[in-house]
Design an enzyme around this catalytic site. Structure first.
Site, PDB file in Angstrom:
ATOM      1  CB  SER A  20      -0.954  -0.004   1.195  1.00 17.20           C
ATOM      2  OG  SER A  20      -0.252  -0.203   2.402  1.00 17.20           O
ATOM      3  CD  GLU A  22       0.768   7.677   5.081  1.00 18.94           C
ATOM      4  OE1 GLU A  22       0.509   6.592   5.652  1.00 18.94           O
ATOM      5  OE2 GLU A  22       1.243   8.662   5.674  1.00 18.94           O
ATOM      6  CG  ASP A 114       0.823  14.442  16.435  1.00 14.78           C
ATOM      7  OD1 ASP A 114       0.842  13.697  17.437  1.00 14.78           O
ATOM      8  OD2 ASP A 114       1.407  14.181  15.376  1.00 14.78           O
ATOM      9  CG  PHE A 224       8.353  13.872   9.725  1.00 13.45           C
ATOM     10  CD1 PHE A 224       7.414  14.707  10.325  1.00 13.45           C
ATOM     11  CD2 PHE A 224       7.910  12.690   9.145  1.00 13.45           C
ATOM     12  CE1 PHE A 224       6.059  14.370  10.335  1.00 13.45           C
ATOM     13  CE2 PHE A 224       6.566  12.344   9.148  1.00 13.45           C
ATOM     14  CZ  PHE A 224       5.641  13.179   9.750  1.00 13.45           C
ATOM     15  CG  HIS A 274       1.404   1.932   4.664  1.00 12.05           C
ATOM     16  ND1 HIS A 274       0.316   2.058   3.821  1.00 12.05           N
ATOM     17  CD2 HIS A 274       1.558   3.154   5.258  1.00 12.05           C
ATOM     18  CE1 HIS A 274      -0.168   3.292   3.894  1.00 12.05           C
ATOM     19  NE2 HIS A 274       0.578   3.975   4.749  1.00 12.05           N
TER      20      HIS A 274
HETATM   21  P1  FAD Z   1      -4.261   7.091  19.716  1.00 13.77           P
HETATM   22  O1  FAD Z   1      -4.382   5.674  19.271  1.00 13.77           O
HETATM   23  O2  FAD Z   1      -5.520   7.722  20.183  1.00 13.77           O
HETATM   24  O3  FAD Z   1      -3.179   7.108  20.869  1.00 13.77           O
HETATM   25  C1  FAD Z   1      -2.391   8.224  21.222  1.00 13.77           C
HETATM   26  C2  FAD Z   1      -1.842   8.069  22.638  1.00 13.77           C
HETATM   27  O4  FAD Z   1      -2.884   8.277  23.572  1.00 13.77           O
HETATM   28  C3  FAD Z   1      -1.256   6.683  22.956  1.00 13.77           C
HETATM   29  O5  FAD Z   1      -0.140   6.858  23.768  1.00 13.77           O
HETATM   30  C4  FAD Z   1      -2.377   6.012  23.707  1.00 13.77           C
HETATM   31  O6  FAD Z   1      -1.898   4.983  24.576  1.00 13.77           O
HETATM   32  C5  FAD Z   1      -2.964   7.179  24.474  1.00 13.77           C
HETATM   33  N1  FAD Z   1      -4.384   6.996  24.790  1.00 13.77           N
HETATM   34  C6  FAD Z   1      -5.364   6.542  23.971  1.00 13.77           C
HETATM   35  N2  FAD Z   1      -6.548   6.525  24.614  1.00 13.77           N
HETATM   36  C7  FAD Z   1      -6.311   6.985  25.857  1.00 13.77           C
HETATM   37  C8  FAD Z   1      -7.120   7.238  27.002  1.00 13.77           C
HETATM   38  N3  FAD Z   1      -8.419   6.972  26.991  1.00 13.77           N
HETATM   39  N4  FAD Z   1      -6.521   7.729  28.105  1.00 13.77           N
HETATM   40  C9  FAD Z   1      -5.210   7.994  28.137  1.00 13.77           C
HETATM   41  N5  FAD Z   1      -4.385   7.798  27.080  1.00 13.77           N
HETATM   42  C10 FAD Z   1      -4.915   7.302  25.979  1.00 13.77           C
HETATM   43  N6  FAD Z   1      -1.416  12.523  11.689  1.00 13.77           N
HETATM   44  C11 FAD Z   1      -2.182  13.409  10.988  1.00 13.77           C
HETATM   45  O7  FAD Z   1      -2.424  14.538  11.464  1.00 13.77           O
HETATM   46  N7  FAD Z   1      -2.713  13.086   9.755  1.00 13.77           N
HETATM   47  C12 FAD Z   1      -2.514  11.862   9.180  1.00 13.77           C
HETATM   48  O8  FAD Z   1      -3.004  11.605   8.079  1.00 13.77           O
HETATM   49  C13 FAD Z   1      -1.710  10.907   9.891  1.00 13.77           C
HETATM   50  N8  FAD Z   1      -1.479   9.679   9.361  1.00 13.77           N
HETATM   51  C14 FAD Z   1      -0.731   8.778  10.078  1.00 13.77           C
HETATM   52  C15 FAD Z   1      -0.507   7.487   9.528  1.00 13.77           C
HETATM   53  C16 FAD Z   1       0.255   6.546  10.212  1.00 13.77           C
HETATM   54  C17 FAD Z   1       0.470   5.178   9.594  1.00 13.77           C
HETATM   55  C18 FAD Z   1       0.810   6.878  11.488  1.00 13.77           C
HETATM   56  C19 FAD Z   1       1.634   5.868  12.239  1.00 13.77           C
HETATM   57  C20 FAD Z   1       0.608   8.143  12.042  1.00 13.77           C
HETATM   58  C21 FAD Z   1      -0.169   9.104  11.360  1.00 13.77           C
HETATM   59  N9  FAD Z   1      -0.394  10.382  11.880  1.00 13.77           N
HETATM   60  C22 FAD Z   1      -1.170  11.293  11.168  1.00 13.77           C
HETATM   61  C23 FAD Z   1       0.228  10.803  13.164  1.00 13.77           C
HETATM   62  C24 FAD Z   1      -0.739  10.665  14.372  1.00 13.77           C
HETATM   63  O9  FAD Z   1      -1.679  11.709  14.317  1.00 13.77           O
HETATM   64  C25 FAD Z   1       0.037  10.768  15.681  1.00 13.77           C
HETATM   65  O10 FAD Z   1       0.951   9.721  15.798  1.00 13.77           O
HETATM   66  C26 FAD Z   1      -0.827  10.902  16.940  1.00 13.77           C
HETATM   67  O11 FAD Z   1       0.010  11.380  18.008  1.00 13.77           O
HETATM   68  C27 FAD Z   1      -1.461   9.645  17.484  1.00 13.77           C
HETATM   69  O12 FAD Z   1      -2.497   9.160  16.733  1.00 13.77           O
HETATM   70  P2  FAD Z   1      -3.145   7.699  17.100  1.00 13.77           P
HETATM   71  O13 FAD Z   1      -4.278   7.478  16.196  1.00 13.77           O
HETATM   72  O14 FAD Z   1      -2.099   6.668  17.126  1.00 13.77           O
HETATM   73  O15 FAD Z   1      -3.646   8.001  18.594  1.00 13.77           O
END
Ligand code: FAD
Length: 295
Positions: A20, A22, A114, A224, A274
């Site tokens: 895949s 990106e 973020d 980055f 990916h």
């Molecule tokens: P989450 O899964 O919600 O987790 C983030 C943190 O919060 C973890 O440490 C988790 O343990 C903690 N956490 C979760 N739930 C709770 C809770 N209830 N209480 C306390 N702590 C909790 N960013 C963008 O802006 N746009 C994009 O298109 C984008 N694409 C990405 C694609 C990939 C493949 C990856 C790996 C990252 C991407 N990111 C993107 C970056 C991403 O936004 C950041 O890494 C962000 O900090 C975390 O997103 P997440 O979905 O992993 O968060």
């Protein structure tokens, strides 16, 4: 390519070879031309899907929608739209999800995003918004039967305080309806192998696809990576040292570094990759050839 290593993944976790790609939504006309040129070159590799990122705080909302709609309607390739829940109410996010659906998109990469203040700052959810990626995945799946991918972190998410927390979060994403996780970039395969051992032990029960970052520009990629909490090993920095003004050698070193990385992963049993393309095709095409696709 000869298999020299014993597979490090259990056999039942080895699907057919799948790629895949990106992309990010381009800002200018020239960048958009490069986007389509690169995509056109990569289509013959028959990717499982092509994803388009979502800018911090929804800043690329229209552009992401436009690119995934066109990929979906014009190329016959499955398009996956990234989506974050930073700084938006549930209603606003749900509207974007419905927009993707209406555009024929059936795959979403669901990401928390973020904090608007930057990586490392405390994440404060929108008062009427989804609080985390887990909530976001559940919300998306309630709207329609999307195929949802989520993020995983071989070096642990910077906000997680333990591996148990990290694994619990990944399992909650699966339980909310995710079908696979795509990893953050990593440059030391041992981090991925150790992570996969944890994934197995915790019974995460969904594929965790390595995210491969070809190094188009070492300075930019390493800055980055550090921001995202991915380490840049000393040996890697040493390979690029002094090549700032030597793009030819830089490109050859980058191709060899990524080639070694994917070959080793493949020898260890990985069959899904990916690629973070940065909207460039050539390095990814070379890597696909190393993997045995596209030649
Ligand atoms: P989450 O899964 O919600 O987790 C983030 C943190 O919060 C973890 O440490 C988790 O343990 C903690 N956490 C979760 N739930 C709770 C809770 N209830 N209480 C306390 N702590 C909790 N960013 C963008 O802006 N746009 C994009 O298109 C984008 N694409 C990405 C694609 C990939 C493949 C990856 C790996 C990252 C991407 N990111 C993107 C970056 C991403 O936004 C950041 O890494 C962000 O900090 C975390 O997103 P997440 O979905 O992993 O968060």
């Amino acid at each position: 390519m000869t298999q020299t290593r014993k597979s490090r993944l259990p056999m039942e976790k080895k699907p057919d070879f799948q790629l895949s790609f990106e992309f990010f939504p381009p800002k200018t006309q020239k960048a958009e031309e490069r986007f389509w040129n690169s995509l056109e070159k990569l289509i013959p590799l028959d990717p499982e899907f092509v994803s388009v990122t979502y800018g911090a705080g929804g800043s690329t909302r229209e552009r992401t929608l436009r690119m995934v709609s066109r990929i979906s309607s014009e190329t016959g390739i499955d398009a996956a739209a990234h989506l974050t829940c930073v700084g938006a109410s549930r209603e606003q996010v749900d509207e974007v999800v419905r927009g993707y659906y209406d555009a024929g998109v059936r795959r979403i990469v669901a990401i928390r995003g973020d904090p608007v203040e930057g990586v490392g700052e405390k994440f404060i959810p929108h008062p009427d918004g989804y609080a985390s990626s887990v909530d976001l995945v559940a919300g998306i799946r309630q709207i329609a039967d999307f195929d949802v991918s989520v993020a995983a972190y071989p070096e642990m998410h910077p906000e997680s305080s333990s591996w148990d927390e990290e694994m619990d979060n990944l399992k909650r994403k699966r339980d909310a309806g995710a079908s696979r996780a795509l990893t953050q970039m990593f440059f030391d395969n041992n981090d991925y192998w150790r992570f996969m051992e944890r994934v197995e032990k915790a019974n995460v029960g969904m594929p965790v696809v390595p995210g491969i970052q070809p190094i188009h520009n070492f300075e930019r990629i390493s800055a980055f990576a550090r921001k995202c909490g991915a380490k840049v090993p000393l040996w890697l920095a040493q390979r690029f040292e002094g090549l700032e003004n030597d793009p030819g050698t830089h490109a050859l070193v980058a191709a060899s570094v990524a080639g070694e990385q994917v070959s080793e992963l493949m020898d260890g049993g990985v069959r899904q990759f990916h690629f973070f393309t940065m909207n460039h095709a050539s390095q990814v095409m070379a890597l696909a050839r190393i993997l045995g696709a596209g030649s």
